[in-house]
Motif scaffolding. Sequence first.
Motif, mmCIF file in Angstrom:
data_model
loop_
_atom_site.group_PDB
_atom_site.id
_atom_site.type_symbol
_atom_site.label_atom_id
_atom_site.label_comp_id
_atom_site.label_asym_id
_atom_site.label_seq_id
_atom_site.Cartn_x
_atom_site.Cartn_y
_atom_site.Cartn_z
ATOM 1 N N PRO A 5 41.171 -39.760 -137.145
ATOM 2 C CA PRO A 5 42.042 -39.378 -138.261
ATOM 3 C C PRO A 5 42.339 -40.591 -139.138
ATOM 4 O O PRO A 5 42.293 -41.738 -138.669
ATOM 5 N N SER A 6 42.640 -40.360 -140.407
ATOM 6 C CA SER A 6 42.744 -41.444 -141.385
ATOM 7 C C SER A 6 43.768 -42.500 -140.998
ATOM 8 O O SER A 6 43.529 -43.703 -141.175
ATOM 9 N N SER A 7 44.906 -42.105 -140.436
ATOM 10 C CA SER A 7 45.933 -43.088 -140.092
ATOM 11 C C SER A 7 45.463 -44.019 -138.980
ATOM 12 O O SER A 7 45.720 -45.228 -139.014
ATOM 13 N N LEU A 8 44.735 -43.479 -138.002
ATOM 14 C CA LEU A 8 44.213 -44.301 -136.920
ATOM 15 C C LEU A 8 43.046 -45.160 -137.418
ATOM 16 O O LEU A 8 42.921 -46.326 -137.037
ATOM 17 N N ARG A 9 42.219 -44.585 -138.258
ATOM 18 C CA ARG A 9 41.098 -45.329 -138.803
ATOM 19 C C ARG A 9 41.581 -46.548 -139.591
ATOM 20 O O ARG A 9 41.007 -47.628 -139.510
ATOM 21 N N PHE A 10 42.660 -46.355 -140.358
ATOM 22 C CA PHE A 10 43.208 -47.452 -141.159
ATOM 23 C C PHE A 10 43.634 -48.613 -140.268
ATOM 24 O O PHE A 10 43.389 -49.778 -140.579
ATOM 25 N N VAL A 11 44.249 -48.309 -139.131
ATOM 26 C CA VAL A 11 44.678 -49.356 -138.206
ATOM 27 C C VAL A 11 43.466 -50.072 -137.619
ATOM 28 O O VAL A 11 43.394 -51.311 -137.602
ATOM 29 N N LEU A 12 42.482 -49.321 -137.146
ATOM 30 C CA LEU A 12 41.338 -49.914 -136.468
ATOM 31 C C LEU A 12 40.447 -50.717 -137.408
ATOM 32 O O LEU A 12 39.832 -51.701 -137.000
ATOM 33 N N PRO A 61 50.281 -43.794 -131.410
ATOM 34 C CA PRO A 61 49.714 -42.531 -131.899
ATOM 35 C C PRO A 61 50.638 -41.353 -131.588
ATOM 36 O O PRO A 61 51.166 -41.237 -130.484
ATOM 37 N N SER A 62 50.813 -40.493 -132.561
ATOM 38 C CA SER A 62 51.703 -39.336 -132.405
ATOM 39 C C SER A 62 50.959 -38.158 -131.786
ATOM 40 O O SER A 62 49.730 -38.167 -131.651
ATOM 41 N N LYS A 63 51.709 -37.135 -131.450
ATOM 42 C CA LYS A 63 51.119 -35.910 -130.912
ATOM 43 C C LYS A 63 50.188 -35.283 -131.933
ATOM 44 O O LYS A 63 49.093 -34.799 -131.595
ATOM 45 N N GLU A 64 50.609 -35.291 -133.205
ATOM 46 C CA GLU A 64 49.795 -34.703 -134.260
ATOM 47 C C GLU A 64 48.484 -35.468 -134.435
ATOM 48 O O GLU A 64 47.423 -34.868 -134.652
ATOM 49 N N CYS A 66 46.883 -37.193 -132.122
ATOM 50 C CA CYS A 66 46.020 -36.909 -130.961
ATOM 51 C C CYS A 66 45.407 -35.516 -131.064
ATOM 52 O O CYS A 66 44.241 -35.312 -130.689
ATOM 53 N N ARG A 67 46.175 -34.571 -131.564
ATOM 54 C CA ARG A 67 45.639 -33.214 -131.730
ATOM 55 C C ARG A 67 44.521 -33.218 -132.772
ATOM 56 O O ARG A 67 43.488 -32.567 -132.595
ATOM 57 N N ALA A 68 44.722 -33.969 -133.862
ATOM 58 C CA ALA A 68 43.685 -34.060 -134.891
ATOM 59 C C ALA A 68 42.432 -34.751 -134.357
ATOM 60 O O ALA A 68 41.303 -34.360 -134.676
ATOM 61 N N LEU A 69 42.633 -35.761 -133.527
ATOM 62 C CA LEU A 69 41.495 -36.453 -132.926
ATOM 63 C C LEU A 69 40.702 -35.524 -132.029
ATOM 64 O O LEU A 69 39.459 -35.504 -132.053
#
Length: 376
Positions: A5-12, A61-64, A66-69
Motif C-alpha cells: 500500500p502507498s503509505s508503507l511503500r513511501f516508508v520503505l 502499520p495499522s489494521k487497515e 495490513c488488510r490492504a496488503l
Amino acid sequence: MELFPSSLRFVLEQVPAVAREELEEIRIRENRPLEISYGSRYSFVREDGTLTDQHREAFVPSKELCRALLERVTNHSIYAVEEELRRGYVTVPGGHRIGLAGRTVLDKGLVSHLRDIAGFNVRIARARIGFASQVLPGLLDFKARTIRHTLIVSPPQQGKTTLIRDLARCLSLGDWGHPAAKEWGSRKVGIVDERSEIAASERGVPTFDLGPRCDVLDACPKAEGIMMMVRSLSPEIIIVDEIGRPEDAEAINEAIHAGVRVLATAHATDISDVFARPVLAKLASDGVFGSYVFLSRVGGKVEHRIISAEEALQETSRTYSRTIGATPRDAPWETKKPAAMNGSTTASTTLVTVKARSMPVIRSPNPLEARGFDDA
C-alpha cells in the motif's frame, strides 16, 4: 514495491541504500513496529525511513494497512490462494515468499486455512551468480562425470535455496568449476519448485537464470513432481527444496533407482539433527546421499562444510563441536567460527555428545533429548 500500500511503500522507499541493497526480510505486524533485516542485522524503521533499534520510535502499520496488503498479496482473491494460506505463505512474482501469521482454522485437527491475518514476513529472493562455485567441485562424482546425491543442510535463512538455484545454473551450463571436469558436458536438470522460489516462474517460464538445459515444474508437490519428472522429462539431475515428508523420501528413492542424481535441501543444524528427523534419518542410514553440505551464516559471511556419507555416520558416534548454524547470525564471527575454519585445533564452543542409534520408532522423537539442549 508495487505490492505494498502507498503509505508503507513511501516508508520503505526512504530506507537507506545500504540496507535496501542487502534487504532480506520485511516484517509487517498489525499495530506493531515495522522491522527489516539486512545482512546479519535487523532494525526498526521510522516513518521517515530512517533506521533505529528503539521499537517505540518505529512506524506502526495499522489494521487497515495490513488488510490492504493482504488484498494485494492475494490479488483480491483469498480463495485463489487457499492452498498456500493453509501452508502459511504466499509466493509472489519474483520468487519472494510472504509468510503469514494469524488465527488458524482447523478441520479434523489439521490446519485448513488462516484467518484474521495480522503478520507478514516478506522474504526477498535474489540470485547470487557464482555462489555455487566453491561448493560444486566438492560434490563431483568423477567416475560418473556428474554430482553425487547431495543433501544441503542448514537452519532457515542461511542460503540453501540461493545455493541450489546457482547449482542448477552451473549444472545446466556444464560449469563444473574443477580442472578435471573441464571436458564434461552440461546436464539436463529438473527442478520441482513446490513453493515457486527456486525458479520464480511466471506463467511457467523461470525468471531466474537456471541455464539452458533446465526444466521446472512450478507449484508442484515434491513427491508427485519427482515422479512426473522421471516419467516424462528424462532429467539427469533432479533438484528439490526442503524435503522432510515420508512421500518425499519414497519419491527420492524411486528417482535414484531410476538412474537420476538428486540434489535436495532440508532444515537442520548439523548431522545429529539429520539423524534426529525420522524421514531424513532413514534416507541417511540407507546411504542415499553421498555428500552433505552444511551451511552457516555468521557475521554476514556464508561458510560451507562438505562431508561424505561415511564421515556423516562417524560424526554421529563421536563428540564434536556444535557450530554450524547453531549461533545467532549477528554473533561476532571470530568467536563463533568453527575451530577448523580458524586454523585452530581447539574448539571454543560447547561440546555435545551424540550417540549413534537406530531409526526412531516413534513419529516425533523428544526434541530436547534428540538435540541435546541440556548440554548445549
